[in-house]
Scaffold this motif. Structure first.
Motif: not given
Ligand SMILES: *Cc1c(COP(=O)(O)O)cnc(C)c1O
Length: 222
Positions: A23-27
């Motif tokens: 889960v790569s959200k906000f990265h």
């Protein structure tokens, strides 16, 4: 710990039939590339804007998952590039995805989100509404969406037994839906449950896909 170390540690805890979704959200792209270079190929985003900005700047062999609450008017921005939409939580949304998928001549795999948590804030179908919908005529009209399984989120709590019970209920519903509506369809095979704090319990209860952010990338800065 580096991202690479985090990934290898998590992989040791995951049997081969379970897919690890990063889960790569906000990265940022650079951070995602560290996981990519460590072999990860499945990533998930939860906001359309972020997905649209990020995915053109990352390698083409990534499988993209959308895990957030999807607004109907934003489907068109992701429909061509997404490999699996996890959070389909209403008939209206499912029909809207079907419509957009038809426009771009795709059959888009989705998971139906089921409300299992003891929290009003989480989205999803109630069991009886899901069964009603799958039994009805409306469902038969949907040709450009492939229902590949179910997804759910447990209550945010330290009570591990509660989390386990919720996952167990979702697995039972998965088996029931599979038997009653998708018995001859191999494509109905995914049960997306488990996050950083509860993925081991989820796997014990039958998960086939775990969605893990923090345990790979560290804390998110919002
Ligand atoms: C953010 C998010 C995750 C990942 O959560 P972590 O606790 O960071 O692993 C998983 N699933 C959904 C739907 C999310 O929004």
């Amino acid at each position: 710990m580096t991202i690479q170390e985090n990934l290898s540690k998590i992989r040791e805890n995951i049997p081969p039939h379970v897919k690890l979704i990063g889960v790569s959200k906000f990265h940022g792209v650079k951070t995602v590339m560290e996981a990519y270079d460590a072999g990860e190929r499945h990533f998930a985003e939860s906001r359309v804007q972020e997905f649209v900005e990020k995915h053109p700047n990352l390698p083409e062999d990534i499988h993209w998952h959308f895990i957030g609450h999807l607004q109907r008017n934003k489907i068109k921005f992701i429909i061509e590039d997404v490999d699996l939409i996890h959070g389909v939580d209403s008939i209206r949304l499912l029909k809207a995805i079907n419509q957009q998928a038809e426009k771009v001549n795709r059959v888009v795999p989705v998971l139906l989100q089921v409300h299992i948590a003891d929290e009003k804030t989480k989205f999803g179908f109630l069991e009886e509404d899901l069964i009603d919908f799958l039994s009805g005529e409306e469902f038969k009209q949907i040709k450009n969406v492939q229902i590949s399984g179910l997804m759910g989120m447990a209550t945010y709590t330290d009570d591990k037994e509660q989390v386990r019970t919720e996952f167990r209920i979702l697995k039972q519903l998965f088996d029931k839906v599979k038997n009653e509506f998708f018995n001859d369809e191999n494509s109905f095979c995914e049960l997306s449950m488990g996050m950083s704090d509860d993925y081991q319990i989820a796997i014990e209860e039958g998960s086939t896909m775990v969605r893990i952010g923090t345990a790979i990338f560290g804390e998110r800065e919002y």
